[in-house]
Write a protein that holds these residues in place. Structure first.
Motif, PDB file in Angstrom:
ATOM      1  N   TYR A 231      -6.810   5.170  20.571  1.00  0.00           N
ATOM      2  CA  TYR A 231      -7.130   4.195  19.525  1.00  0.00           C
ATOM      3  C   TYR A 231      -5.871   3.536  18.971  1.00  0.00           C
ATOM      4  CZ  TYR A 231      -8.729   2.469  14.936  1.00  0.00           C
ATOM      5  OH  TYR A 231      -8.986   1.699  13.824  1.00  0.00           O
ATOM      6  N   PHE A 232      -4.922   4.339  18.504  1.00  0.00           N
ATOM      7  CA  PHE A 232      -3.743   3.751  17.864  1.00  0.00           C
ATOM      8  C   PHE A 232      -2.839   3.057  18.871  1.00  0.00           C
ATOM      9  CE2 PHE A 232      -4.650   6.325  14.022  1.00  0.00           C
ATOM     10  CZ  PHE A 232      -4.486   5.326  13.093  1.00  0.00           C
ATOM     11  N   GLU A 233      -2.830   3.531  20.104  1.00  0.00           N
ATOM     12  CA  GLU A 233      -2.062   2.835  21.132  1.00  0.00           C
ATOM     13  C   GLU A 233      -2.586   1.411  21.309  1.00  0.00           C
ATOM     14  OE1 GLU A 233      -0.895   3.332  25.888  1.00  0.00           O
ATOM     15  OE2 GLU A 233      -2.316   4.713  24.929  1.00  0.00           O
ATOM     16  N   ARG A 234      -3.892   1.274  21.321  1.00  0.00           N
ATOM     17  CA  ARG A 234      -4.493  -0.058  21.465  1.00  0.00           C
ATOM     18  C   ARG A 234      -4.270  -0.899  20.212  1.00  0.00           C
ATOM     19  NH1 ARG A 234      -5.073  -4.505  23.898  1.00  0.00           N
ATOM     20  NH2 ARG A 234      -7.055  -5.598  23.550  1.00  0.00           N
ATOM     21  N   VAL A 235      -4.381  -0.305  19.032  1.00  0.00           N
ATOM     22  CA  VAL A 235      -4.135  -1.051  17.790  1.00  0.00           C
ATOM     23  C   VAL A 235      -2.709  -1.589  17.780  1.00  0.00           C
ATOM     24  CG1 VAL A 235      -3.936  -0.874  15.282  1.00  0.00           C
ATOM     25  CG2 VAL A 235      -5.875   0.180  16.444  1.00  0.00           C
ATOM     26  N   ARG A 236      -1.761  -0.767  18.226  1.00  0.00           N
ATOM     27  CA  ARG A 236      -0.361  -1.225  18.261  1.00  0.00           C
ATOM     28  C   ARG A 236      -0.220  -2.431  19.187  1.00  0.00           C
ATOM     29  NH1 ARG A 236       3.803  -1.314  15.036  1.00  0.00           N
ATOM     30  NH2 ARG A 236       3.320  -3.495  15.487  1.00  0.00           N
ATOM     31  N   GLU A 237      -0.885  -2.391  20.329  1.00  0.00           N
ATOM     32  CA  GLU A 237      -0.836  -3.525  21.260  1.00  0.00           C
ATOM     33  C   GLU A 237      -1.392  -4.786  20.609  1.00  0.00           C
ATOM     34  OE1 GLU A 237      -3.104  -2.281  24.596  1.00  0.00           O
ATOM     35  OE2 GLU A 237      -1.540  -0.991  25.432  1.00  0.00           O
ATOM     36  N   ILE A 238      -2.500  -4.644  19.887  1.00  0.00           N
ATOM     37  CA  ILE A 238      -3.140  -5.789  19.230  1.00  0.00           C
ATOM     38  C   ILE A 238      -2.224  -6.365  18.160  1.00  0.00           C
ATOM     39  CG2 ILE A 238      -5.041  -6.422  17.687  1.00  0.00           C
ATOM     40  CD1 ILE A 238      -6.746  -4.365  19.319  1.00  0.00           C
ATOM     41  N   CYS A 239      -1.629  -5.500  17.340  1.00  0.00           N
ATOM     42  CA  CYS A 239      -0.727  -5.975  16.283  1.00  0.00           C
ATOM     43  C   CYS A 239       0.467  -6.710  16.882  1.00  0.00           C
ATOM     44  CB  CYS A 239      -0.273  -4.800  15.425  1.00  0.00           C
ATOM     45  SG  CYS A 239      -1.558  -4.121  14.352  1.00  0.00           S
ATOM     46  N   ASP A 240       1.012  -6.188  17.954  1.00  0.00           N
ATOM     47  CA  ASP A 240       2.151  -6.851  18.596  1.00  0.00           C
ATOM     48  C   ASP A 240       1.744  -8.207  19.170  1.00  0.00           C
ATOM     49  OD1 ASP A 240       3.801  -4.731  18.001  1.00  0.00           O
ATOM     50  OD2 ASP A 240       3.608  -3.781  19.969  1.00  0.00           O
ATOM     51  N   ALA A 241       0.550  -8.263  19.758  1.00  0.00           N
ATOM     52  CA  ALA A 241       0.102  -9.506  20.380  1.00  0.00           C
ATOM     53  C   ALA A 241      -0.083 -10.621  19.356  1.00  0.00           C
ATOM     54  CB  ALA A 241      -1.205  -9.264  21.134  1.00  0.00           C
ATOM     55  N   TYR A 242      -0.502 -10.270  18.141  1.00  0.00           N
ATOM     56  CA  TYR A 242      -0.788 -11.283  17.124  1.00  0.00           C
ATOM     57  C   TYR A 242       0.285 -11.357  16.036  1.00  0.00           C
ATOM     58  CZ  TYR A 242      -5.481 -11.530  19.129  1.00  0.00           C
ATOM     59  OH  TYR A 242      -6.553 -11.707  19.980  1.00  0.00           O
ATOM     60  N   ASP A 243       1.394 -10.637  16.221  1.00  0.00           N
ATOM     61  CA  ASP A 243       2.461 -10.595  15.217  1.00  0.00           C
ATOM     62  C   ASP A 243       1.903 -10.195  13.847  1.00  0.00           C
ATOM     63  OD1 ASP A 243       4.987 -10.684  14.138  1.00  0.00           O
ATOM     64  OD2 ASP A 243       5.005 -12.865  13.863  1.00  0.00           O
ATOM     65  N   VAL A 244       1.227  -9.071  13.833  1.00  0.00           N
ATOM     66  CA  VAL A 244       0.636  -8.507  12.625  1.00  0.00           C
ATOM     67  C   VAL A 244       1.270  -7.141  12.378  1.00  0.00           C
ATOM     68  CG1 VAL A 244      -1.511  -7.560  11.650  1.00  0.00           C
ATOM     69  CG2 VAL A 244      -1.541  -9.755  12.855  1.00  0.00           C
ATOM     70  N   LEU A 245       1.585  -6.844  11.138  1.00  0.00           N
ATOM     71  CA  LEU A 245       2.224  -5.565  10.817  1.00  0.00           C
ATOM     72  C   LEU A 245       1.185  -4.446  10.806  1.00  0.00           C
ATOM     73  CD1 LEU A 245       4.595  -6.627   7.884  1.00  0.00           C
ATOM     74  CD2 LEU A 245       5.023  -6.686  10.354  1.00  0.00           C
ATOM     75  N   LEU A 246       1.565  -3.300  11.351  1.00  0.00           N
ATOM     76  CA  LEU A 246       0.720  -2.114  11.319  1.00  0.00           C
ATOM     77  C   LEU A 246       1.215  -1.190  10.209  1.00  0.00           C
ATOM     78  CD1 LEU A 246      -1.443  -0.200  12.312  1.00  0.00           C
ATOM     79  CD2 LEU A 246       0.120   0.543  14.143  1.00  0.00           C
ATOM     80  N   VAL A 247       0.378  -1.006   9.193  1.00  0.00           N
ATOM     81  CA  VAL A 247       0.710  -0.145   8.055  1.00  0.00           C
ATOM     82  C   VAL A 247      -0.065   1.161   8.201  1.00  0.00           C
ATOM     83  CG1 VAL A 247       0.754   0.097   5.548  1.00  0.00           C
ATOM     84  CG2 VAL A 247       1.077  -2.166   6.597  1.00  0.00           C
ATOM     85  N   SER A 248       0.652   2.252   8.273  1.00  0.00           N
ATOM     86  CA  SER A 248       0.043   3.577   8.336  1.00  0.00           C
ATOM     87  C   SER A 248      -0.030   4.122   6.914  1.00  0.00           C
ATOM     88  CB  SER A 248       0.881   4.501   9.226  1.00  0.00           C
ATOM     89  OG  SER A 248       0.229   5.714   9.473  1.00  0.00           O
ATOM     90  N   ASP A 249      -1.243   4.121   6.358  1.00  0.00           N
ATOM     91  CA  ASP A 249      -1.420   4.585   4.982  1.00  0.00           C
ATOM     92  C   ASP A 249      -1.531   6.111   5.008  1.00  0.00           C
ATOM     93  OD1 ASP A 249      -2.020   5.153   2.397  1.00  0.00           O
ATOM     94  OD2 ASP A 249      -3.740   3.821   2.237  1.00  0.00           O
ATOM     95  N   GLU A 250      -0.432   6.773   4.653  1.00  0.00           N
ATOM     96  CA  GLU A 250      -0.334   8.226   4.761  1.00  0.00           C
ATOM     97  C   GLU A 250      -0.186   8.882   3.400  1.00  0.00           C
ATOM     98  OE1 GLU A 250       1.679   9.877   7.955  1.00  0.00           O
ATOM     99  OE2 GLU A 250       1.653   8.073   9.208  1.00  0.00           O
ATOM    100  N   VAL A 251      -0.837   8.311   2.409  1.00  0.00           N
ATOM    101  CA  VAL A 251      -0.808   8.912   1.075  1.00  0.00           C
ATOM    102  C   VAL A 251      -1.329  10.345   1.137  1.00  0.00           C
ATOM    103  CG1 VAL A 251      -1.792   8.763  -1.241  1.00  0.00           C
ATOM    104  CG2 VAL A 251      -0.900   6.703  -0.120  1.00  0.00           C
ATOM    105  N   ILE A 252      -2.330  10.587   1.972  1.00  0.00           N
ATOM    106  CA  ILE A 252      -2.840  11.941   2.193  1.00  0.00           C
ATOM    107  C   ILE A 252      -2.243  12.564   3.451  1.00  0.00           C
ATOM    108  CG2 ILE A 252      -4.908  13.259   2.827  1.00  0.00           C
ATOM    109  CD1 ILE A 252      -6.533  11.469   0.992  1.00  0.00           C
ATOM    110  N   CYS A 253      -2.130  11.795   4.527  1.00  0.00           N
ATOM    111  CA  CYS A 253      -1.880  12.355   5.857  1.00  0.00           C
ATOM    112  C   CYS A 253      -0.432  12.704   6.155  1.00  0.00           C
ATOM    113  CB  CYS A 253      -2.400  11.383   6.916  1.00  0.00           C
ATOM    114  SG  CYS A 253      -4.211  11.242   6.930  1.00  0.00           S
ATOM    115  N   SER A 254       0.479  12.469   5.236  1.00  0.00           N
ATOM    116  CA  SER A 254       1.887  12.837   5.458  1.00  0.00           C
ATOM    117  C   SER A 254       2.181  14.206   4.867  1.00  0.00           C
ATOM    118  CB  SER A 254       2.804  11.772   4.850  1.00  0.00           C
ATOM    119  OG  SER A 254       2.424  11.486   3.510  1.00  0.00           O
ATOM    120  N   TRP A 255       3.423  14.640   5.035  1.00  0.00           N
ATOM    121  CA  TRP A 255       3.947  15.877   4.444  1.00  0.00           C
ATOM    122  C   TRP A 255       3.135  17.101   4.844  1.00  0.00           C
ATOM    123  CZ3 TRP A 255       8.345  14.097   3.804  1.00  0.00           C
ATOM    124  CH2 TRP A 255       8.547  12.799   3.317  1.00  0.00           C
TER     125      TRP A 255
END
Length: 448
Positions: A231-255
């Protein structure tokens, strides 16, 4: 405490529900447990609010706060620095994936999300693409409560009172594979479809208008939706193709929550921005951060360049000192490794509950799980609004707490019970969680 209902306005709380009784008041914590004003002990199955990763009662974190307050209690990061912010920013950048080396401190998660959207807009203005301002996020996802973050949030029920919101929020499907029967048992195909929906949304809006995609590594609201393979591999490809920033919201998922310092590392993708908060201090002081790639800083390094954003208490010296002490605890006790070593046991213990007729799905990763409740396991029929109200608020929330387990019974999507214990938890706590859930869920089924 009797006066709690007279003066204290609690967050996301139906205040009238305490008109005939006392507000539960927690007065002490130690390890994975908390105690109320009557001396009753509860297993903290939600780490406060996905926050107390290192556990309660860490005196070294309190001592770090006191020491810093005695030396320099406060000074702003507006054109000045202070040592704890400098040291913490360096420490964070050593843990982030790729070139995410620029740390902009806030006091919490909503502020970090606000900062990320503002940076995305400001960045594209400075590189000659001023019409790129919109944000793509997922249905049911929670990204915060300030007006910008609320516009990114995909929960209609918490937005209605505050509309109209900031324009530009676009919603796409989430990754709830349990509710995707059209994809059968093929999570890869489902993940590809869900990722491609982001690309289709960008096309519909016009790529020259979309600035960023905001995604949690594991979506919280709805009950812990992990990403399907690829999933995220494909999302990264899409963001790169359209020059869109990928923000990983890790308020919970980090640390450490997912067994890595950052969820992006867990799932092997490279974001342009990470937003974080909560476990960065294990809740011993308020702190959040937006962590950006070096290239996003570049347009602001001209002689007159400035990111015109800031908050008074962002990067507070005391909070930064606590965060540094917290990360020392993480390193000394290998809390991240502890999660990796024990997540399988946590999962298998929770999966024992599959024998209950009310349990439809157990999903998550690391120390972050959701248990979806259903009326019929075969058809996956869910509860209607009235049934959900009676089940969750009329019984489960109170019954679980009374049985000694603090967790979350939530219906912002389909009804779920969410679990995210402190990272110090082990098999003893897993068994306690399973036994309490088994007893209470069995009773809940008998009441239906």
């Amino acid at each position: 405490m009797a006066n709690a209902t007279d003066h204290l306005w609690m967050h996301f709380t139906r205040m009238a529900s305490y008109s005939a009784g006392e507000v539960p008041t927690i007065v002490r914590g130690e390890g994975a447990y908390v105690w109320d004003a009557q001396g009753r002990r509860y297993l903290d199955g939600l780490a406060g609010l996905f926050v107390v990763n290192a556990g309660h009662g860490r005196t070294e974190l309190a001592e770090a706060a006191a020491k810093q307050a005695g030396e320099l209690a406060y000074f702003p990061l507006w054109s000045y620095a202070h040592p704890t912010a400098v040291e913490l920013a360096e420490r964070i950048s050593s843990l982030t994936p790729g070139d995410l080396n620029r740390v902009f401190f806030t006091t919490g998660g909503s502020e970090a999300v606000e900062a990320a959207w503002k940076l995305a807009r400001a960045y594209f203005k400075r590189v000659g693409k001023p019409t790129k301002h919109k944000v793509v996020s997922r249905y049911i996802a929670y990204h915060g409560t300030s007006m910008g973050a609320l516009s990114i949030t995909g929960l209609p029920g918490i937005k209605t009172d505050f509309e109209p919101l900031v324009p530009g929020g676009i919603k796409v499907p989430n990754t709830n594979f349990y509710r995707a029967p059209e994809h059968g048992d093929d999570p890869v195909a489902f993940g590809r479809w869900a990722a491609d929906e982001i690309g289709r949304a960008i096309e519909r809006e016009g790529p020259d208008t979309v600035a960023a995609v905001f995604l949690e590594p594991v979506q919280n609201s709805g009950g812990c939706f992990p990403p399907p393979p690829g999933y995220f591999e494909r999302v990264r490809e899409i963001c790169d193709a359209y020059d869109v920033l990928l923000v990983s919201d890790e308020v919970i998922c980090s640390w450490g929550r997912l067994g890595e310092y950052f969820g992006a590392v867990r799932y092997g993708y490279q974001p342009d921005i990470i937003t974080t908060a909560k476990g960065i201090t294990s809740g011993y002081a308020p702190l959040g951060a937006m962590i950006a790639s070096d290239r996003l800083m570049e347009p602001f390094l001209t002689e007159t360049g400035m990111f015109a954003h800031g908050v008074t208490f962002g990067g507070h010296p005391v909070s930064c000192a606590v965060a540094l002490a917290n990360l020392e605890v993480f390193a000394r006790e290998d809390l991240v490794g502890h999660v990796r070593a024990n997540e399988g046991a946590f999962r298998s213990t929770l999966e024992k509950l599959h024998d209950l007729p009310i349990v439809g799905d157990v999903r998550g990763d690391g120390y972050f799980y959701g248990i979806e409740l259903v009326k019929d396991k075969t058809t996956r029929e869910t509860f209607d609004e009235a049934e959900s109200e009676r089940l969750l608020r009329g019984f489960l929330s109170t019954a679980l707490f009374d049985a000694g387990l603090y967790c979350r019974a939530d219906d912002r999507g389909d009804p779920v019970v969410q679990l995210a214990p402190p990272l110090i938890a082990g098999q003893q706590q897993f068994d306690e969680i399973e036994q309490i859930l088994r007893t209470v869920l069995t009773e809940a089924w008998s009441r239906l």
